[in-house]
Design an enzyme around this catalytic site. Structure first.
Site, PDB file in Angstrom:
ATOM      1  N   ARG A 148      10.387   4.635   2.042  1.00 45.20           N
ATOM      2  CA  ARG A 148       8.922   4.749   2.086  1.00 45.20           C
ATOM      3  C   ARG A 148       8.460   6.210   2.118  1.00 45.20           C
ATOM      4  O   ARG A 148       7.448   6.541   2.742  1.00 45.20           O
ATOM      5  CB  ARG A 148       8.349   4.030   3.325  1.00 45.20           C
ATOM      6  CG  ARG A 148       8.561   2.534   3.361  1.00 45.20           C
ATOM      7  CD  ARG A 148       7.848   1.843   2.216  1.00 45.20           C
ATOM      8  NE  ARG A 148       7.696   0.423   2.457  1.00 45.20           N
ATOM      9  CZ  ARG A 148       8.575  -0.517   2.138  1.00 45.20           C
ATOM     10  NH1 ARG A 148       9.706  -0.186   1.522  1.00 45.20           N
ATOM     11  NH2 ARG A 148       8.326  -1.780   2.389  1.00 45.20           N
ATOM     12  N   SER A 182       2.845  -4.343   4.934  1.00 45.70           N
ATOM     13  CA  SER A 182       3.424  -3.807   6.175  1.00 45.70           C
ATOM     14  C   SER A 182       2.547  -2.664   6.663  1.00 45.70           C
ATOM     15  O   SER A 182       2.315  -1.714   5.928  1.00 45.70           O
ATOM     16  CB  SER A 182       4.815  -3.229   5.919  1.00 45.70           C
ATOM     17  OG  SER A 182       5.653  -4.202   5.390  1.00 45.70           O
ATOM     18  N   GLU A 213       2.906   2.929   8.055  1.00 44.18           N
ATOM     19  CA  GLU A 213       3.232   3.184   6.652  1.00 44.18           C
ATOM     20  C   GLU A 213       1.928   3.459   5.901  1.00 44.18           C
ATOM     21  O   GLU A 213       1.897   4.182   4.910  1.00 44.18           O
ATOM     22  CB  GLU A 213       3.922   1.944   6.070  1.00 44.18           C
ATOM     23  CG  GLU A 213       4.279   2.120   4.617  1.00 44.18           C
ATOM     24  CD  GLU A 213       4.785   0.853   3.943  1.00 44.18           C
ATOM     25  OE1 GLU A 213       5.197  -0.092   4.630  1.00 44.18           O
ATOM     26  OE2 GLU A 213       4.757   0.836   2.716  1.00 44.18           O
TER      27      GLU A 213
HETATM   28  N1  EPU Z   1      10.708 -10.489  12.025  1.00 40.39           N
HETATM   29  C1  EPU Z   1      10.325 -11.104  13.186  1.00 40.39           C
HETATM   30  N2  EPU Z   1       9.001 -11.297  13.427  1.00 40.39           N
HETATM   31  C2  EPU Z   1       8.053 -10.918  12.535  1.00 40.39           C
HETATM   32  C3  EPU Z   1       8.436 -10.272  11.334  1.00 40.39           C
HETATM   33  C4  EPU Z   1       9.780 -10.062  11.098  1.00 40.39           C
HETATM   34  O1  EPU Z   1      11.167 -11.458  14.016  1.00 40.39           O
HETATM   35  O2  EPU Z   1       6.880 -11.160  12.806  1.00 40.39           O
HETATM   36  C5  EPU Z   1      12.149 -10.309  11.731  1.00 40.39           C
HETATM   37  C6  EPU Z   1      12.587 -11.322  10.675  1.00 40.39           C
HETATM   38  O3  EPU Z   1      12.968 -12.538  11.235  1.00 40.39           O
HETATM   39  C7  EPU Z   1      13.759 -10.612  10.040  1.00 40.39           C
HETATM   40  C8  EPU Z   1      13.362  -9.162  10.131  1.00 40.39           C
HETATM   41  O4  EPU Z   1      12.388  -9.061  11.156  1.00 40.39           O
HETATM   42  O5  EPU Z   1      14.928 -10.802  10.809  1.00 40.39           O
HETATM   43  C9  EPU Z   1      12.864  -8.593   8.809  1.00 40.39           C
HETATM   44  O6  EPU Z   1      11.718  -9.296   8.389  1.00 40.39           O
HETATM   45  P1  EPU Z   1      11.280  -9.358   6.850  1.00 40.39           P
HETATM   46  O7  EPU Z   1      12.405  -9.812   6.008  1.00 40.39           O
HETATM   47  O8  EPU Z   1      10.005 -10.141   6.784  1.00 40.39           O
HETATM   48  O9  EPU Z   1      11.063  -7.860   6.436  1.00 40.39           O
HETATM   49  P2  EPU Z   1      10.422  -6.604   7.178  1.00 40.39           P
HETATM   50  O10 EPU Z   1      11.487  -5.678   7.582  1.00 40.39           O
HETATM   51  O11 EPU Z   1       9.461  -7.058   8.229  1.00 40.39           O
HETATM   52  C10 EPU Z   1      10.285  -5.156   4.982  1.00 40.39           C
HETATM   53  C11 EPU Z   1       9.261  -4.395   4.192  1.00 40.39           C
HETATM   54  C12 EPU Z   1       8.342  -5.353   3.437  1.00 40.39           C
HETATM   55  C13 EPU Z   1       9.214  -6.153   2.488  1.00 40.39           C
HETATM   56  C14 EPU Z   1      10.275  -6.907   3.313  1.00 40.39           C
HETATM   57  C15 EPU Z   1      11.274  -7.607   2.428  1.00 40.39           C
HETATM   58  C16 EPU Z   1       8.883  -2.335   5.433  1.00 40.39           C
HETATM   59  C17 EPU Z   1       7.920  -1.546   6.245  1.00 40.39           C
HETATM   60  N3  EPU Z   1       8.472  -3.554   5.074  1.00 40.39           N
HETATM   61  O12 EPU Z   1       9.588  -5.942   5.963  1.00 40.39           O
HETATM   62  O13 EPU Z   1       7.452  -4.560   2.662  1.00 40.39           O
HETATM   63  O14 EPU Z   1       8.451  -7.078   1.739  1.00 40.39           O
HETATM   64  O15 EPU Z   1      11.039  -5.968   4.112  1.00 40.39           O
HETATM   65  O16 EPU Z   1      12.065  -6.659   1.803  1.00 40.39           O
HETATM   66  O17 EPU Z   1       9.959  -1.854   5.122  1.00 40.39           O
HETATM   67  C18 EPU Z   1       5.236  -3.707   2.462  1.00 40.39           C
HETATM   68  O18 EPU Z   1       5.730  -2.594   2.428  1.00 40.39           O
HETATM   69  O19 EPU Z   1       3.995  -3.880   2.403  1.00 40.39           O
HETATM   70  C19 EPU Z   1       6.090  -4.880   2.649  1.00 40.39           C
HETATM   71  C20 EPU Z   1       5.611  -6.094   2.795  1.00 40.39           C
END
Ligand code: EPU
Length: 344
Positions: free
Chosen positions: A166, A242, A338
């Site tokens: 990012r 995010s 972000e």
């Molecule tokens: N999780 C929770 N609770 C929540 C959200 C997430 O426990 O409310 C846990 C999930 O269970 C999982 C982990 O956190 O174990 C990761 O969650 P997720 O796969 O939804 O991805 P993220 O790390 O929350 C990142 C990106 C997203 C992208 C997803 C999928 C960043 C800041 N965000 O989110 O990007 O879609 O991975 O690759 O790196 C964006 O930038 O706008 C965005 C949506």
């Protein structure tokens, strides 16, 4: 070129904030942008300039007392086609997901995992957008820009862009100095799907698609379905995806947290560091589905802050600070937005 005064930015920020720009300028070519910059200089106009894309990563804290620039450069041109690779120059104003669809339809592979990310191509090269184990930088070769001070063209190699999670040089050292006009991508003629991100293989299997038979269209459709399930549609509920970045921490810090929370999810970064999902930490703090005034935390993904209706940038910023303080108190980690905060 179109120039408008006291222009509402409501449709130009996915939070749907009701703010205005003193002036809004949309250009269709590099030459139009250069003419605008020249005229501005000749008038000695020193009011601030802000270049926006699709407004999917912006938080306006007040009306913008300056000129907001927007690119409407819409070209997609193949510049070379050699061996396994096709080289494509894409205008900054092309909607990101239209570009992904175009690539999939053209049988140019690599961008499938980045399907349905809101925003435009120019901003993708500034933010280094990423999802499901893929980042824009994996496919960007170089970036064409205009220096907003001199009007001169400057090309940046991917290395000069200093891409990281990012992050790019356009977000830090060179913030506000250059307008991205075109992004040069290198895509492949062979489909090598990236299915390593948690849940992706299972999502394909659930649809009865065997990993080794999956097509790029099927992968794109699967990613779209996952995103639609987890993330709010900004046309229905204002949000910027995010809101926070996932913090990268030392293994020591991770182990300290894992002692108290053995179920803490994490991604490997390198030998010394891991990334902890901020959404998980925010949920542990009890914020998922909760609100503070007109700003809320999305019920299905705690990393996403939402405008519950007529929120101001300050309302959202206030919720952001409260969440940051709670996460820091519970986990000893400062999570950083972000989203770009804009105050003029
Ligand atoms: N999780 C929770 N609770 C929540 C959200 C997430 O426990 O409310 C846990 C999930 O269970 C999982 C982990 O956190 O174990 C990761 O969650 P997720 O796969 O939804 O991805 P993220 O790390 O929350 C990142 C990106 C997203 C992208 C997803 C999928 C960043 C800041 N965000 O989110 O990007 O879609 O991975 O690759 O790196 C964006 O930038 O706008 C965005 C949506």
């Amino acid at each position: 070129m179109t120039i408008q005064e006291n222009y509402s930015l409501r449709k130009h920020n996915t939070f749907g904030l009701d703010v205005t720009a003193r002036r809004f300028v949309e250009y269709h070519t590099v030459e139009e942008l250069q003419v605008f910059l020249q005229v501005r200089k000749s008038y000695g106009d020193a009011t601030p300039l802000l270049h926006i894309g699709g407004g999917s990563n912006l938080l306006f804290l007040n009306d913008y007392e300056g000129t907001v620039l927007h690119s409407n450069i819409q070209t997609i041109d193949v510049t070379a086609d050699e061996g396994d690779y096709v080289y494509v120059r894409v205008g900054a104003g092309v909607v990101w997901d239209d570009w992904v669809q175009y690539a999939v339809d053209s049988h140019w592979y690599g961008l499938e995992n980045l399907s349905l990310i809101p925003g435009e191509v120019g901003a993708s090269a500034v933010q280094n957008i990423g999802a499901y184990g893929t980042e824009a930088k994996d496919f960007i070769l170089f970036v064409d820009t205009i220096d907003l001070e001199t009007g001169k063209v400057r090309h940046f190699t991917a290395e000069e862009c200093q891409y990281a999670y990012r992050h790019s040089i356009f977000k830090t050292e060179l913030r506000g100095r250059y307008a991205v006009t075109h992004v040069h991508f290198r895509l492949s003629h062979s489909f090598r799907p990236n299915l390593d991100y948690g849940g992706l293989r299972q999502a394909l299997a659930k649809k009865g698609i065997e990993e080794y038979n999956a097509t790029s269209e099927q992968l794109r459709k699967t990613i779209i379905d996952i995103r639609r399930e987890k993330l709010p549609d900004p046309t229905e509920l204002g949000n910027a995806g995010s809101f926070f970045m996932n913090p990268i921490v030392s293994r020591e810090v991770y182990e300290r947290i894992a002692k108290d929370y053995p179920q803490v999810p994490f991604y490997e970064v390198d030998a010394d560091r891991v990334k902890i999902p901020a959404g998980w930490m925010i949920e542990q703090c009890g914020w998922k589905g909760k609100a503070k005034g007109k700003a809320g935390v999305y019920e299905k993904q705690a990393l996403v802050l939402v405008n519950l209706g007529h929120a101001t940038g300050e309302d959202i910023s206030d919720l952001c600070e409260t969440i940051q303080a709670d996460v820091e108190a519970k986990f000893g980690i400062k999570i950083l937005p972000e989203v770009n905060f804009i105050r003029s």
